[in-house]
Scaffold this active site. Sequence first.
Site, PDB file in Angstrom:
ATOM      1  N   ASN A 179     -15.296  -0.600  -5.678  1.00  0.00           N
ATOM      2  CA  ASN A 179     -16.471   0.162  -5.270  1.00  0.00           C
ATOM      3  C   ASN A 179     -17.149   0.820  -6.463  1.00  0.00           C
ATOM      4  O   ASN A 179     -16.479   1.371  -7.332  1.00  0.00           O
ATOM      5  CB  ASN A 179     -16.089   1.267  -4.276  1.00  0.00           C
ATOM      6  CG  ASN A 179     -15.177   0.763  -3.177  1.00  0.00           C
ATOM      7  OD1 ASN A 179     -15.349  -0.333  -2.686  1.00  0.00           O
ATOM      8  ND2 ASN A 179     -14.203   1.577  -2.815  1.00  0.00           N
ATOM      9  N   VAL A 233      -7.768   1.901  17.932  1.00  0.00           N
ATOM     10  CA  VAL A 233      -8.190   0.876  16.972  1.00  0.00           C
ATOM     11  C   VAL A 233      -7.517  -0.453  17.263  1.00  0.00           C
ATOM     12  O   VAL A 233      -6.298  -0.527  17.427  1.00  0.00           O
ATOM     13  CB  VAL A 233      -7.857   1.307  15.524  1.00  0.00           C
ATOM     14  CG1 VAL A 233      -8.116   0.155  14.549  1.00  0.00           C
ATOM     15  CG2 VAL A 233      -8.681   2.522  15.131  1.00  0.00           C
ATOM     16  N   ASP A 251       0.855  -1.182   0.000  1.00  0.00           N
ATOM     17  CA  ASP A 251       0.000   0.000   0.000  1.00  0.00           C
ATOM     18  C   ASP A 251       0.895   1.238   0.000  1.00  0.00           C
ATOM     19  O   ASP A 251       2.003   1.194  -0.526  1.00  0.00           O
ATOM     20  CB  ASP A 251      -0.925  -0.055   1.218  1.00  0.00           C
ATOM     21  CG  ASP A 251      -2.279   0.578   0.956  1.00  0.00           C
ATOM     22  OD1 ASP A 251      -2.330   1.814   0.806  1.00  0.00           O
ATOM     23  OD2 ASP A 251      -3.289  -0.152   0.898  1.00  0.00           O
ATOM     24  N   ALA A 267      -8.600  -8.566  -8.350  1.00  0.00           N
ATOM     25  CA  ALA A 267      -9.745  -9.355  -7.897  1.00  0.00           C
ATOM     26  C   ALA A 267     -10.290 -10.287  -8.973  1.00  0.00           C
ATOM     27  O   ALA A 267     -11.230 -11.031  -8.717  1.00  0.00           O
ATOM     28  CB  ALA A 267     -10.859  -8.427  -7.403  1.00  0.00           C
ATOM     29  N   HIS A 320      -3.477   6.089   3.312  1.00  0.00           N
ATOM     30  CA  HIS A 320      -4.258   4.889   3.025  1.00  0.00           C
ATOM     31  C   HIS A 320      -3.667   3.644   3.680  1.00  0.00           C
ATOM     32  O   HIS A 320      -4.382   2.836   4.286  1.00  0.00           O
ATOM     33  CB  HIS A 320      -4.361   4.713   1.513  1.00  0.00           C
ATOM     34  CG  HIS A 320      -5.356   3.686   1.073  1.00  0.00           C
ATOM     35  ND1 HIS A 320      -5.022   2.374   0.872  1.00  0.00           N
ATOM     36  CD2 HIS A 320      -6.678   3.789   0.780  1.00  0.00           C
ATOM     37  CE1 HIS A 320      -6.081   1.708   0.468  1.00  0.00           C
ATOM     38  NE2 HIS A 320      -7.101   2.540   0.408  1.00  0.00           N
ATOM     39  N   ASP A 323      -1.516   3.103  17.964  1.00  0.00           N
ATOM     40  CA  ASP A 323      -2.197   1.823  17.818  1.00  0.00           C
ATOM     41  C   ASP A 323      -1.434   0.830  16.953  1.00  0.00           C
ATOM     42  O   ASP A 323      -1.858  -0.321  16.802  1.00  0.00           O
ATOM     43  CB  ASP A 323      -3.592   2.035  17.226  1.00  0.00           C
ATOM     44  CG  ASP A 323      -4.478   2.877  18.115  1.00  0.00           C
ATOM     45  OD1 ASP A 323      -4.141   3.030  19.315  1.00  0.00           O
ATOM     46  OD2 ASP A 323      -5.496   3.404  17.625  1.00  0.00           O
ATOM     47  N   SER A 358     -11.551  -1.257   0.394  1.00  0.00           N
ATOM     48  CA  SER A 358     -10.189  -1.111   0.900  1.00  0.00           C
ATOM     49  C   SER A 358     -10.124  -1.457   2.377  1.00  0.00           C
ATOM     50  O   SER A 358      -9.092  -1.920   2.874  1.00  0.00           O
ATOM     51  CB  SER A 358      -9.696   0.323   0.721  1.00  0.00           C
ATOM     52  OG  SER A 358      -9.007   0.494  -0.475  1.00  0.00           O
TER      53      SER A 358
END
Length: 408
Positions: A198, A121, A58, A210, A96, A67, A263
């Site tokens: 999306n 988180v 990424d 994908a 991201h 976190d 994502s």
Amino acid sequence: MRLRKLLAASLTLVSVFVFTQPVSADAIRDREYWIKDYGFNNAWKITKGAGVRVAVIDTGIDATHPDLVGAVAGGTDVSGLGNQNGTQPIGDISYHGTMVASLLAGRGHGSASSSNFSNGVIGTAPQAELLSVSMAFGEANLNTDDQVAKGIRWAVDNGAQVINLSLTRNSSDWPQSWDEAFLYAFEHDVVVVAAAGNRASGTDQVGAPATIPGVLVVAGVDRNAKASNQASTNGLTIAVSAPATDLVSAYPGADYKIWSGTSGAAPIVSGLVALVRSQFPNLDASNVINRIIQTATPQTAEDFSPVYGFGLIDPVKALTAEVRPVQENPLGSLADWIRLYRKSDAGADSATNTDDPSEIGQISAPITQSQVKDSEGFDTTQIVPIGVYVIFGILVVRSVARALRRRK
């Protein structure tokens, strides 16, 4: 222009994500609805993913976020723009990678004497180790396809058992460099997880990676476990569904933001894969994937749906159910696909059939909810007809559906 432009190149931060106002750390844990709704809190009584390495390819992970302290075990930069450890967020959408990583293996924070930090988180596999592979989007002189391929090989060579790819080409085809990289991962028993895409970002059907056989593809649902009209898409290669809306995540600089998109659904599932690999260390990648799809909860009358795949993930069942073993990846074989459909193209790269070498092999920005569709956002240089992917997907669906009926 035969290859579409990089979507990220013309987007600002606001047009990429829909953010709420910054969220205070002490309000974070209650916002992670998927932890209880999907039973991750109960799954953690069995395992939290210790001993499993997951690579996040990424924009780089901010390993200094409260976190994520201690979560990143190593990394690299494949863009030439980041630091050597992959922990410098880079590019137009540099945040991201940190957001993705926190959903997967966030540790939370709190009292140093507490074994279960109660603030911030917490990811779905809070004891998994992360490998941060930073790549850059929106840089005209960088071949993003090559960055992905290089990142996959580095991740495999450095012990990744799971690879998370929250990105898309917005086209069904992929370059031959990906053939080699993904085969390398599969041959080394790595589970590759990819976001489905999306509608809000112009992806009406799933796009590579994908569409690659053998990849665990994740679609997105809303807080009510219904398919999201904006933060997901459809396709015959979808394997399972996971939360994709109102996701609270760590943000570089000790901050937090709320966002939507597959994502975020993908790392939630990558965390589940880490839990399964931790609990069943002797299972190969094919049987890890099989366990996750066999224990998913169908959302339609049929065993499979191009909207939900084989259903909603069920972490506890994935760790406890009796599942009949398989001999091969139930989501298909990339090696077989190459033999059947690459044919003889004299080594030509499917992403290089263009008169402009400066536009070779570019992919879109990581998948987000509010990305604006580019008028030139689709690759027209397909190496095989889309019907080939449809046929292959149908064959995969039928084979897995038969397996599901047999277990019933």
